[in-house]
Every structure is written in structure tokens, then in C-alpha cells.
Design a protein around this motif. Sequence first.
Motif, PDB file in Angstrom:
ATOM      1  N   VAL A  49       0.832  -1.195   0.000  1.00 49.25           N
ATOM      2  CA  VAL A  49       0.000   0.000   0.000  1.00 49.25           C
ATOM      3  C   VAL A  49       0.871   1.251   0.000  1.00 49.25           C
ATOM      4  CG1 VAL A  49      -1.670   1.312   1.362  1.00 49.25           C
ATOM      5  CG2 VAL A  49      -1.965  -1.154   1.081  1.00 49.25           C
ATOM      6  N   SER A  50       1.938   1.248   0.802  1.00 50.26           N
ATOM      7  CA  SER A  50       2.825   2.411   0.859  1.00 50.26           C
ATOM      8  C   SER A  50       3.494   2.647  -0.485  1.00 50.26           C
ATOM      9  CB  SER A  50       3.887   2.206   1.944  1.00 50.26           C
ATOM     10  OG  SER A  50       3.277   2.082   3.215  1.00 50.26           O
ATOM     11  N   ALA A  51       3.888   1.559  -1.158  1.00 47.33           N
ATOM     12  CA  ALA A  51       4.544   1.705  -2.460  1.00 47.33           C
ATOM     13  C   ALA A  51       3.592   2.300  -3.480  1.00 47.33           C
ATOM     14  CB  ALA A  51       5.067   0.352  -2.932  1.00 47.33           C
ATOM     15  N   LEU A  52       2.338   1.825  -3.486  1.00 45.14           N
ATOM     16  CA  LEU A  52       1.352   2.348  -4.433  1.00 45.14           C
ATOM     17  C   LEU A  52       1.044   3.810  -4.136  1.00 45.14           C
ATOM     18  CD1 LEU A  52      -1.157  -0.613  -4.828  1.00 45.14           C
ATOM     19  CD2 LEU A  52       0.157   0.478  -6.648  1.00 45.14           C
ATOM     20  N   ALA A  53       0.790   4.102  -2.858  1.00 45.58           N
ATOM     21  CA  ALA A  53       0.432   5.472  -2.489  1.00 45.58           C
ATOM     22  C   ALA A  53       1.581   6.435  -2.788  1.00 45.58           C
ATOM     23  CB  ALA A  53       0.063   5.536  -1.002  1.00 45.58           C
ATOM     24  N   ARG A  58       3.474  11.068  -6.168  1.00 43.59           N
ATOM     25  CA  ARG A  58       4.496  11.825  -6.901  1.00 43.59           C
ATOM     26  C   ARG A  58       3.877  12.631  -8.044  1.00 43.59           C
ATOM     27  NH1 ARG A  58       8.525   7.671  -9.139  1.00 43.59           N
ATOM     28  NH2 ARG A  58       9.253   9.569 -10.194  1.00 43.59           N
ATOM     29  N   TYR A  59       2.822  12.079  -8.653  1.00 41.99           N
ATOM     30  CA  TYR A  59       2.260  12.695  -9.853  1.00 41.99           C
ATOM     31  C   TYR A  59       0.957  13.463  -9.585  1.00 41.99           C
ATOM     32  CZ  TYR A  59       5.480   9.386 -12.047  1.00 41.99           C
ATOM     33  OH  TYR A  59       6.591   8.681 -12.413  1.00 41.99           O
ATOM     34  N   GLU A  60       0.373  13.350  -8.397  1.00 40.72           N
ATOM     35  CA  GLU A  60      -0.940  13.936  -8.136  1.00 40.72           C
ATOM     36  C   GLU A  60      -0.981  15.456  -8.367  1.00 40.72           C
ATOM     37  OE1 GLU A  60      -4.389  13.814  -4.677  1.00 40.72           O
ATOM     38  OE2 GLU A  60      -2.353  13.145  -4.230  1.00 40.72           O
ATOM     39  N   PRO A  61       0.005  16.232  -7.921  1.00 43.47           N
ATOM     40  CA  PRO A  61      -0.107  17.701  -8.125  1.00 43.47           C
ATOM     41  C   PRO A  61       0.312  18.152  -9.527  1.00 43.47           C
ATOM     42  CG  PRO A  61       1.877  17.206  -6.880  1.00 43.47           C
ATOM     43  CD  PRO A  61       1.173  15.903  -7.073  1.00 43.47           C
ATOM     44  N   LEU A  62       0.855  17.267 -10.345  1.00 46.52           N
ATOM     45  CA  LEU A  62       1.417  17.698 -11.614  1.00 46.52           C
ATOM     46  C   LEU A  62       0.376  18.193 -12.616  1.00 46.52           C
ATOM     47  CD1 LEU A  62       4.214  15.013 -12.055  1.00 46.52           C
ATOM     48  CD2 LEU A  62       4.425  17.356 -11.225  1.00 46.52           C
ATOM     49  N   PRO A  63      -0.801  17.547 -12.776  1.00 44.07           N
ATOM     50  CA  PRO A  63      -1.765  18.050 -13.763  1.00 44.07           C
ATOM     51  C   PRO A  63      -2.183  19.498 -13.508  1.00 44.07           C
ATOM     52  CG  PRO A  63      -2.335  15.832 -13.080  1.00 44.07           C
ATOM     53  CD  PRO A  63      -1.250  16.287 -12.172  1.00 44.07           C
ATOM     54  N   GLU A  64      -2.401  19.829 -12.247  1.00 49.18           N
ATOM     55  CA  GLU A  64      -2.828  21.187 -11.914  1.00 49.18           C
ATOM     56  C   GLU A  64      -1.730  22.194 -12.235  1.00 49.18           C
ATOM     57  OE1 GLU A  64      -4.917  23.575  -8.161  1.00 49.18           O
ATOM     58  OE2 GLU A  64      -4.113  21.542  -7.919  1.00 49.18           O
ATOM     59  N   LEU A  65      -0.449  21.802 -12.005  1.00 53.13           N
ATOM     60  CA  LEU A  65       0.656  22.715 -12.301  1.00 53.13           C
ATOM     61  C   LEU A  65       0.794  22.930 -13.803  1.00 53.13           C
ATOM     62  CD1 LEU A  65       3.378  21.393  -9.806  1.00 53.13           C
ATOM     63  CD2 LEU A  65       2.039  23.500  -9.630  1.00 53.13           C
ATOM     64  N   ILE A  66       0.676  21.830 -14.575  1.00 53.03           N
ATOM     65  CA  ILE A  66       0.815  21.965 -16.024  1.00 53.03           C
ATOM     66  C   ILE A  66      -0.369  22.737 -16.611  1.00 53.03           C
ATOM     67  CG2 ILE A  66       1.015  20.664 -18.176  1.00 53.03           C
ATOM     68  CD1 ILE A  66       2.378  18.448 -16.603  1.00 53.03           C
ATOM     69  N   ALA A  67      -1.555  22.540 -16.006  1.00 51.76           N
ATOM     70  CA  ALA A  67      -2.744  23.255 -16.497  1.00 51.76           C
ATOM     71  C   ALA A  67      -2.588  24.774 -16.356  1.00 51.76           C
ATOM     72  CB  ALA A  67      -3.979  22.776 -15.738  1.00 51.76           C
ATOM     73  N   ASP A  68      -1.733  25.212 -15.452  1.00 51.73           N
ATOM     74  CA  ASP A  68      -1.542  26.645 -15.226  1.00 51.73           C
ATOM     75  C   ASP A  68      -0.476  27.239 -16.152  1.00 51.73           C
ATOM     76  OD1 ASP A  68      -2.290  28.958 -13.734  1.00 51.73           O
ATOM     77  OD2 ASP A  68      -0.407  28.803 -12.606  1.00 51.73           O
ATOM     78  N   HIS A  69       0.077  26.414 -17.050  1.00 51.59           N
ATOM     79  CA  HIS A  69       1.116  26.901 -17.955  1.00 51.59           C
ATOM     80  C   HIS A  69       0.482  27.775 -19.044  1.00 51.59           C
ATOM     81  CE1 HIS A  69       4.476  26.762 -20.831  1.00 51.59           C
ATOM     82  NE2 HIS A  69       5.239  26.523 -19.755  1.00 51.59           N
ATOM     83  N   GLU A 185       3.866  -3.436 -10.376  1.00 51.83           N
ATOM     84  CA  GLU A 185       3.291  -4.759 -10.579  1.00 51.83           C
ATOM     85  C   GLU A 185       4.387  -5.800 -10.836  1.00 51.83           C
ATOM     86  OE1 GLU A 185      -0.551  -6.152 -13.016  1.00 51.83           O
ATOM     87  OE2 GLU A 185       1.175  -5.692 -14.280  1.00 51.83           O
ATOM     88  N   ALA A 186       5.423  -5.421 -11.585  1.00 53.18           N
ATOM     89  CA  ALA A 186       6.507  -6.360 -11.887  1.00 53.18           C
ATOM     90  C   ALA A 186       7.234  -6.795 -10.621  1.00 53.18           C
ATOM     91  CB  ALA A 186       7.493  -5.718 -12.874  1.00 53.18           C
ATOM     92  N   SER A 187       7.311  -5.893  -9.606  1.00 54.73           N
ATOM     93  CA  SER A 187       8.005  -6.245  -8.366  1.00 54.73           C
ATOM     94  C   SER A 187       7.237  -7.267  -7.547  1.00 54.73           C
ATOM     95  CB  SER A 187       8.240  -4.977  -7.531  1.00 54.73           C
ATOM     96  OG  SER A 187       7.000  -4.440  -7.078  1.00 54.73           O
ATOM     97  N   TRP A 188       5.962  -7.478  -7.872  1.00 52.09           N
ATOM     98  CA  TRP A 188       5.165  -8.450  -7.126  1.00 52.09           C
ATOM     99  C   TRP A 188       5.315  -9.869  -7.645  1.00 52.09           C
ATOM    100  CZ3 TRP A 188       0.040  -5.167  -7.319  1.00 52.09           C
ATOM    101  CH2 TRP A 188       0.189  -4.037  -6.515  1.00 52.09           C
ATOM    102  N   LYS A 189       5.909 -10.039  -8.811  1.00 52.06           N
ATOM    103  CA  LYS A 189       5.984 -11.368  -9.417  1.00 52.06           C
ATOM    104  C   LYS A 189       7.078 -12.189  -8.754  1.00 52.06           C
ATOM    105  CE  LYS A 189       4.311  -9.884 -13.961  1.00 52.06           C
ATOM    106  NZ  LYS A 189       4.608  -9.785 -15.408  1.00 52.06           N
ATOM    107  N   GLY A 190       6.769 -13.462  -8.545  1.00 49.90           N
ATOM    108  CA  GLY A 190       7.751 -14.395  -8.023  1.00 49.90           C
ATOM    109  C   GLY A 190       8.060 -14.234  -6.556  1.00 49.90           C
TER     110      GLY A 190
END
Length: 609
Positions: A49-53, A58-69, A185-190
Motif C-alpha cells: 500500500v505504501s509503495a502504491l500510495a 508523486r504525480y498527483e499535483p502535476l496536472p494542476e501545475l501543467i494546467a496553469d502553464h 506490478e513487476a516487483s510483485w511477481k515471483g
Amino acid sequence: MKQRFRVLVGLCLLLAVCYAATFPGRELATRSYMDEASLQAGSALRLAVSALAGHLSRYEPLPELIADHDDIKQLVSDPDNQALRDKANTYLKEINSLLESSDIYVMRMNGDTIAASNYDGPTSFVGENFSYRPYFQDAAKGSQARFYALGTTSLKRGYYFASPIRVSETIRGVIVFKVDIDSIEASWKGGEYKIFVSDPEGIIFMTGSPEWLYSGILPLTEERLERTQASRRYAEAVLKPLPMSEQHMGGHRLITIADGGATREYLTLSHYMNDADWTVSVLMDTSSVHAQARTMLIAVLLSIGLSGLVVAIVLQRRARAQERMRMQIDARSDLEQRVEERTADLARVNQRIKEEIGERRLTERKLRQTQADLIQAGKLAGLGQMSAALSHELNQPLAAAKTYVDSAAMLIARNRVDEARDNLSRISALIDRMASISRHLRNFARKPNEKIGPVSLAAVMADTLEIVSARLKVADATLVVDLGEPSAAVQAGSVRLQQVLVNIITNAADAVEGFDDRRIHVVAASDGAKVILTVRDHGPGVAPSIADRIFDPFFSTKGVGRGLGLGLSISYNIIRDFGGSLSVVNAQDGGAEFRIVLDAAPAISEAAE
């Protein structure tokens, strides 16, 4: 009898205790190990859960910043301006490469894509309409939106962040940021655990087990399928139910999944991620838990069994001690009788052993005599084979001597005494030659009664040449001898070693007769404490089918009347009596090579000192 009955009753009671302890004990052990496994799986769940979150944050605030360009705002204000589109495409591609995201694209309020980071790729989003996606609908209303889906154009899974593009407080478009989560997802295999993420409809969209992808852990009802199809979350992917059943044990959730024809049980822990509207589940195979429980139960049962066995052994030993006392009394009375019988038996056995020893000694004497007779027979047989050549070798000097005698008589009659004296000298030399041949034949034919000692190879070879020279002339063979300088000495018997060389060289002459290359090589070489004497010819060699039998008695490849088949067998035993070995191989360029290995001896002069 009473003691055995008590032991039997004790064992029955022990079995009853073990049976009563088996089922409750197994359940308690399983619960205990299940609690421990649950703690381990919980740690793995928290990490996932920590890895996913962390990855998504990391990317959550980026759309709003780019939208202000400014370039983005100008584009949605004038979407048909091609120059602004090209400028925005280039900017989005640079940002996408820098941030290592999947795709970034801009949509108008009607859902048409007017700029994208993959504008120049084969799966460009430019011109596509994504108004059906929930993330577009929420962002168009002014909210920051999230959504997970399988791309309808790229057919790649990703997590979408969407943000409204405001120009003067008016929403003019939507910018979308797509994040690739394949690396997580790849890190979960095996791994030790199986991890998957399911959406609100219970459909698995991330997993380390590819065969579970797009499987439903909740019943795929019509309502769920309609909601999924309306958002085209999984494009054209085929949704299927995961073959599983669920149960609970001691507060733990257990699910059983049919996987590849085998059924496996998993301890399952789940965590709901509110922001992403996901449920992360960690599955741990319970086979190790059951195995540990069985192991502990077996250990307990073994402990109980060993305790019962100790008690049974103590009781049994007491019974045996009493029985041993009675057996000792009976054994004492039988011991003297057995000793007398055994003494008589040993006396008879000793007498038989003495008789057998006498018989074996007599047999050994007869065997030695037979072996000596065979050796002598082999030598005489060899002389018999060379009789014609030896007769020619003796007749030739006799004829020459007769001629010289007649010539001497004529010379004396003519008073030519000096010339007659020369003829007499020649006659004397011929007689010496015939005496030498006769002496060597006599020495070869007599029975040897010699001890093993230092023997000069040069002397033995010289005597051998006197005997085999006639056979070599008949075969038109050439003998090439290289005994080294100085000639080596070996531990052997002179006459018997001469017989071995005569046998082998005669066989070599028979082998090369009729061939173009009729050379026979005799070479001696020192190898530490050994001397190796090889006799090699250029004949047809030894056939593989007879290589193992060539030293057997009475085995011969020659025609009838040309030998007894004893020569090589006798030679083999003679060399073995010397403490050496005789073997034969085929040379690489053709012909047979006999190899005699003997112990080296000091020089003859040193031995005499």
C-alpha cells in the motif's frame, strides 16, 4: 504372560491419548501459526500500500501545475490554432520524458484531444474523444479527478490524473496525466506473497499473477458489468470470475482458488485505499502454515510415543531380565555338550584342511611342471616352424664347404698351395658359422633352469638374431634394432627372455610377409625404474574381435600346421614371472605393437662387482 498383557494395555491407552489429542491439537497449532502468518502478511500489505500510495502521490499535483502553464491556457483559448497545438505538443512531450510518465494530453470541453505527448507516435491520442471517461467528466465539472483504466487507444493500463484548465476562472479544457504502474506490478511477481489490486466492482486490474488479471472476486452482476462498460474502464478486455471460495477460521479470512488444475488455499488480508478507490489484497499460501502445524503435532505425538516407548522398554527389560536368568541356567547345562561337539568338529575340519593343503601342493608342483613342459613345447614348435629356413641356413655353408674342398684338391694338384690354404681358411669360417648356429639352437631348445637376475638386452638380442635370421630371410623382412646407448639391462632370465623375443619377432615376420613395408622395429627405452621394449611391425595389425583372446592358450589365427597357439600365451606367462607385463595395441599408422615392460637392472658389469 501377565507382563505382556500389561504392556499391551499400556500401548492401547497411549494410542487412545494420541487419538484424543490429534484433532484439537491440530486446530490449536494451525490457529497459532495462522496468527503468525497473518502478522507477516500484514507487513507485506502495508509495504504494498505504501509503495502504491507513494508512487501515485508523486504525480498527483502535476496536472494542476501543467494546467496553469501559459502555452496550455492559450491552446484551450484558441484550440484551432495549429501553431499553438504544435507548441503544446512539443512541451507535453518534453515534460512527459522528463517526468517518466506514460502520457500527457489536453482535451477540449467536448472531450476531443487537441494536444498530446504522443502526438507523433503510432497510437497518438490527438483527435480521439474521451468524454466517456469519468476522469474527464469530473474534471470538466471543476474537480481534481482520478481513474484507473486500460487505454482504449494504447491498450496499456495506467492511472489517470485529470485537472480542469481555467482561463479567467472559466473552465476551458481538461488536462490528463497518465501514469504507468507496471513497474510496481513487476516487483510483485515471483515473491512469497501474491498481491493484487481490485476496483470498486471487484475486478482485479493489477496483480503479480497474470492469469488473474481482469478476473472478478465479486459476482459479475449485470449492474457491475454495465457500470464498467459505460466507462470503458477495461476497453475490450474479457472479464471473467475468479474461481474461488471463501471461508473464515479463527478471525482469519481464507480463500481457496483453483489455479491451473490445482486448488490452493490462501490467507487473505485487504486494505481499502480511499483516495484511489482501490482495494489492495495480499494472499499468503497456507500450505506452509498447515505443514508447520502438522510438524508440531507430529513432534508432540512423537514425544508422547517416545514416553510410552520408554515405559514399555523399562517393563520389557524387567521381563527380559527374569527370562535371561532362566536362560542362563539352561545354557550352562548345554555349554559343555556344545564345547565337546565343537571340538570334535574342529578336529575333523583341521584334518580335512591338512589333506587339502597336501593336494594343493601336489597340484601346484604338477602345474609348474606342466607350465615348463608347455614352454619347452612352444620353443620346439617354434623351431619346427623354422626348420626349413634353418636347414637352408646350414645346407648353404655345407655346399660352399664342399665346393671349397673340391677346389682346394685341384689347387694342390696344380701346386697352388697358397690358394688352397685360402680355401681351407674359408672352410674353417663356414664351420665356425655352422657351430655358432648349432650352439644357439641347442641353448634355445634346452629346458631353462635359471634364476631371475640382471640380463643385457644387447646380448639377448644378439642370440635371438642368430635364431630368427633365417625366418627373416624367408619373409624378406628387415629388422631395425635400437636398444639405446648404452644398452639397458633388465631383471629376467636370458633363455626365457630370448624365447619371448623369438616368438614375437617370428610372429611379426609372419605378419609382414607379402606386404610392401616389411620392416620390424625393436626399440628399448627407460622409464624410471622400468624398461619398455617394443616390437612393432607394419602388417595388418590385431583385429578388435580377437584382441582380448590373443594371449589365450591354443588360440591362433594361423592355418593348420603353422603353430600350436601357445607362443604368445607362453610369452605372456614368462614376462609375468619376471614381474613385468606384455600387451599389444594397434599402431596409429598400421601394424601391431607388442609392449614388454620389465624392471630395470644395474649394468652387467656393476652386477658382477
